[in-house]
Design a protein around this motif. Structure first.
Motif, PDB file in Angstrom:
ATOM      1  N   HIS A 166       0.860  -1.198   0.000  1.00 22.68           N
ATOM      2  CA  HIS A 166       0.000   0.000   0.000  1.00 22.68           C
ATOM      3  C   HIS A 166       0.892   1.243   0.000  1.00 22.68           C
ATOM      4  O   HIS A 166       2.114   1.134   0.184  1.00 22.68           O
ATOM      5  CB  HIS A 166      -0.971   0.001   1.184  1.00 22.68           C
ATOM      6  CG  HIS A 166      -0.344  -0.236   2.535  1.00 22.68           C
ATOM      7  ND1 HIS A 166      -1.055  -0.201   3.705  1.00 22.68           N
ATOM      8  CD2 HIS A 166       0.945  -0.512   2.913  1.00 22.68           C
ATOM      9  CE1 HIS A 166      -0.244  -0.431   4.728  1.00 22.68           C
ATOM     10  NE2 HIS A 166       0.963  -0.621   4.282  1.00 22.68           N
ATOM     11  N   SER A 168       0.635   3.544   2.186  1.00 23.74           N
ATOM     12  CA  SER A 168       0.667   4.063   3.563  1.00 23.74           C
ATOM     13  C   SER A 168       2.074   4.278   4.136  1.00 23.74           C
ATOM     14  O   SER A 168       2.266   5.218   4.914  1.00 23.74           O
ATOM     15  CB  SER A 168      -0.146   3.156   4.483  1.00 23.74           C
ATOM     16  OG  SER A 168      -1.483   3.122   4.041  1.00 23.74           O
ATOM     17  N   GLN A 171       3.353   7.703   4.544  1.00 22.60           N
ATOM     18  CA  GLN A 171       2.941   8.511   5.709  1.00 22.60           C
ATOM     19  C   GLN A 171       4.102   8.640   6.696  1.00 22.60           C
ATOM     20  O   GLN A 171       4.469   9.732   7.119  1.00 22.60           O
ATOM     21  CB  GLN A 171       1.775   7.843   6.446  1.00 22.60           C
ATOM     22  CG  GLN A 171       0.455   7.851   5.724  1.00 22.60           C
ATOM     23  CD  GLN A 171      -0.653   7.345   6.649  1.00 22.60           C
ATOM     24  OE1 GLN A 171      -0.572   7.452   7.867  1.00 22.60           O
ATOM     25  NE2 GLN A 171      -1.704   6.784   6.054  1.00 22.60           N
ATOM     26  N   ARG A 193       0.241  -6.755  -4.604  1.00 19.05           N
ATOM     27  CA  ARG A 193      -0.216  -7.803  -3.670  1.00 19.05           C
ATOM     28  C   ARG A 193      -0.241  -9.141  -4.378  1.00 19.05           C
ATOM     29  O   ARG A 193      -0.519  -9.216  -5.570  1.00 19.05           O
ATOM     30  CB  ARG A 193      -1.625  -7.479  -3.169  1.00 19.05           C
ATOM     31  CG  ARG A 193      -1.601  -6.199  -2.386  1.00 19.05           C
ATOM     32  CD  ARG A 193      -2.644  -6.130  -1.341  1.00 19.05           C
ATOM     33  NE  ARG A 193      -2.644  -4.757  -0.836  1.00 19.05           N
ATOM     34  CZ  ARG A 193      -3.691  -4.155  -0.323  1.00 19.05           C
ATOM     35  NH1 ARG A 193      -4.834  -4.798  -0.217  1.00 19.05           N
ATOM     36  NH2 ARG A 193      -3.592  -2.923   0.106  1.00 19.05           N
ATOM     37  N   GLN A 207      -2.723   3.374  -5.871  1.00 20.22           N
ATOM     38  CA  GLN A 207      -3.415   4.017  -4.756  1.00 20.22           C
ATOM     39  C   GLN A 207      -3.002   5.482  -4.690  1.00 20.22           C
ATOM     40  O   GLN A 207      -1.953   5.864  -5.205  1.00 20.22           O
ATOM     41  CB  GLN A 207      -3.026   3.365  -3.431  1.00 20.22           C
ATOM     42  CG  GLN A 207      -3.599   1.979  -3.233  1.00 20.22           C
ATOM     43  CD  GLN A 207      -3.328   1.440  -1.829  1.00 20.22           C
ATOM     44  OE1 GLN A 207      -2.353   1.823  -1.187  1.00 20.22           O
ATOM     45  NE2 GLN A 207      -4.179   0.541  -1.377  1.00 20.22           N
ATOM     46  N   GLU A 209      -2.426   7.882  -1.460  1.00 20.39           N
ATOM     47  CA  GLU A 209      -2.456   8.030  -0.011  1.00 20.39           C
ATOM     48  C   GLU A 209      -2.658   9.498   0.328  1.00 20.39           C
ATOM     49  O   GLU A 209      -2.227  10.381  -0.417  1.00 20.39           O
ATOM     50  CB  GLU A 209      -1.101   7.579   0.549  1.00 20.39           C
ATOM     51  CG  GLU A 209      -1.075   7.357   2.031  1.00 20.39           C
ATOM     52  CD  GLU A 209      -1.788   6.066   2.413  1.00 20.39           C
ATOM     53  OE1 GLU A 209      -2.027   5.211   1.540  1.00 20.39           O
ATOM     54  OE2 GLU A 209      -2.113   5.907   3.607  1.00 20.39           O
ATOM     55  N   THR A 250      -5.266   3.369  11.745  1.00 20.23           N
ATOM     56  CA  THR A 250      -6.236   4.438  12.043  1.00 20.23           C
ATOM     57  C   THR A 250      -7.211   3.974  13.119  1.00 20.23           C
ATOM     58  O   THR A 250      -7.518   2.792  13.250  1.00 20.23           O
ATOM     59  CB  THR A 250      -7.037   4.815  10.775  1.00 20.23           C
ATOM     60  OG1 THR A 250      -7.450   3.627  10.111  1.00 20.23           O
ATOM     61  CG2 THR A 250      -6.234   5.692   9.850  1.00 20.23           C
ATOM     62  N   GLY A 274     -10.319   3.751   1.851  1.00 20.59           N
ATOM     63  CA  GLY A 274     -10.292   3.515   3.287  1.00 20.59           C
ATOM     64  C   GLY A 274      -9.734   4.759   3.941  1.00 20.59           C
ATOM     65  O   GLY A 274      -8.935   5.476   3.343  1.00 20.59           O
ATOM     66  N   ALA A 297      -6.103  10.250   7.723  1.00 19.25           N
ATOM     67  CA  ALA A 297      -5.417   9.643   6.580  1.00 19.25           C
ATOM     68  C   ALA A 297      -6.440   8.930   5.720  1.00 19.25           C
ATOM     69  O   ALA A 297      -7.536   8.590   6.185  1.00 19.25           O
ATOM     70  CB  ALA A 297      -4.352   8.664   7.060  1.00 19.25           C
ATOM     71  N   PHE A 298      -6.091   8.743   4.471  1.00 23.67           N
ATOM     72  CA  PHE A 298      -6.982   7.969   3.593  1.00 23.67           C
ATOM     73  C   PHE A 298      -6.153   7.312   2.505  1.00 23.67           C
ATOM     74  O   PHE A 298      -5.027   7.733   2.212  1.00 23.67           O
ATOM     75  CB  PHE A 298      -8.068   8.858   2.976  1.00 23.67           C
ATOM     76  CG  PHE A 298      -7.540  10.088   2.289  1.00 23.67           C
ATOM     77  CD1 PHE A 298      -7.145  10.047   0.956  1.00 23.67           C
ATOM     78  CD2 PHE A 298      -7.434  11.293   2.986  1.00 23.67           C
ATOM     79  CE1 PHE A 298      -6.645  11.179   0.326  1.00 23.67           C
ATOM     80  CE2 PHE A 298      -6.928  12.436   2.357  1.00 23.67           C
ATOM     81  CZ  PHE A 298      -6.538  12.385   1.027  1.00 23.67           C
TER      82      PHE A 298
END
Ligand code: DAH
Length: 333
Positions: A166, A168, A171, A193, A207, A209, A250, A274, A297-298
């Motif tokens: 991901h 993420s 971040q 994945r 994605q 982020e 989160t 998400g 966050a998303f």
């Protein structure tokens, strides 16, 4: 002397090569050349004439030298131009190729989202696709052996490195870079994945982020940002639904669905992202005091947005470069 000048000049002007110029030089200026012959006559002259005759000869010599030199330059330049012309590489693309070119539909979706957030003052961040276990999981509150790691089957390169599952981890990377200063970033990119490819799954996808950290961020900030974003992407007529969910990074967490009206009139909801309030432990690990800072966050699924917006029935269409598919979105935003 005037006649000689006229004749040499004509010859020089007619010369087409450096070789011809060299021949003229020999004819006039070499030891056995004409100018030297003229010079020899000086001994037969009256004393009073010697000086002016000598000057004339020198003058003639200089004249021929200059004319040959300037013709030489001219010929050299011409040769250079010719060579340059011959060796020229046309760097222009064929205009037919250009008129067929078109941004990929996934890039258009990303640019649209980027426009929305850049306008709001967010920065665009980047992170590596080959990521460490530390950033991909641990810094996102997924310690080794955490059961939620199984939500993201991964491509490991070795025990500590993997293709990021991901966006993420960016971040944590950005928070560490910003050293406890407030921040607002988005990060678009590829993720991987271990999935079998089928109409709704791909082992590689995209994605975007998002992360905002400041002193007084609350859930209402997250909700209004996401609703505004979805209205920007889809227009106001779509219904939006937020469901409670679980992500280790989160708390609380939500999943956001967007409505799709099917041809028979039924309303269907499809998950597009998400999101949640950044977990205090994630803030803490990246050097932000969770008593002082809060954040939201998303993570947006780019393909999901494109599938919904453009009614695409098979995710694999995005990757196989079939022009019949790609050309449908020509000029579209
Ligand atoms: N990283 C999550 C995933 O790939 C998506 C996500 C969920 C990102 C919630 C977030 C978030 O930043 O707050 O499934």
């Amino acid at each position: 002397m005037k006649d000689i000048k006229k004749i040499v000049l004509e010859k020089i002007n007619e010369a087409k090569s450096l070789l011809q110029l060299q021949e003229i030089r020999i004819e006039y200026l070499s030891k056995k050349g004409l100018v030297n012959d003229l010079m020899k006559k000086i001994s037969k002259l009256d004393k009073s004439e010697i000086k002016s005759y000598g000057q004339e000869i020198n003058n003639l010599k200089q004249f021929i030298n200059e004319k040959i030199k300037s013709k030489q330059d001219e010929i050299k330049n011409k040769e250079l131009d010719l060579q340059l012309e011959k060796e020229k590489i046309d760097i222009h693309l064929d205009k037919d190729v250009l008129s067929n070119a078109n941004k990929h539909i996934l890039n258009k979706v990303i640019e649209d989202v980027e426009d929305f957030f850049l306008f709001k003052g967010y920065e665009i961040a980047e992170g590596p696709e080959l990521e460490t276990d530390l950033y991909n999981f641990e810094m996102m509150n997924l310690s080794k052996g955490h059961p939620a790691r199984e939500m993201q089957d991964s491509f490991y390169v070795d025990a500590e490195n993997l293709l990021r599952t991901h966006t993420s981890p960016v971040q944590a990377r950005e928070m560490i870079k910003k050293k406890s200063k407030k921040l607002a970033i988005i990060c678009p990119g590829k993720v991987y994945r271990r999935d079998n490819d089928d109409p709704t799954h791909s082992h590689q996808f995209m994605q975007i982020e998002g992360l905002v950290v400041d002193e007084n961020i609350n859930f209402a900030n997250l909700k209004s940002t996401l609703i505004e974003l979805i209205n920007h992407i889809f227009g106001k007529e779509r219904n939006v639904r937020m469901r409670p969910s679980y992500f280790p990074f989160t708390e609380p967490s939500v999943e956001v669905d967007v409505s799709l009206i099917k041809e028979n009139g039924d309303e269907n909801y499809i998950e597009v992202l998400g999101a949640g309030m950044v977990h205090p432990r994630v803030l803490d690990m990246a050097g932000y005091n969770p008593d002082k800072f809060s954040g939201f966050a998303f993570g947006i699924g780019v393909e999901r947005i494109a599938i919904l917006k453009y009614k695409i029935d098979d995710i694999r269409n995005f990757y196989i470069n079939d022009l019949r598919f790609l050309n449908q979105f020509k000029g579209d935003n």
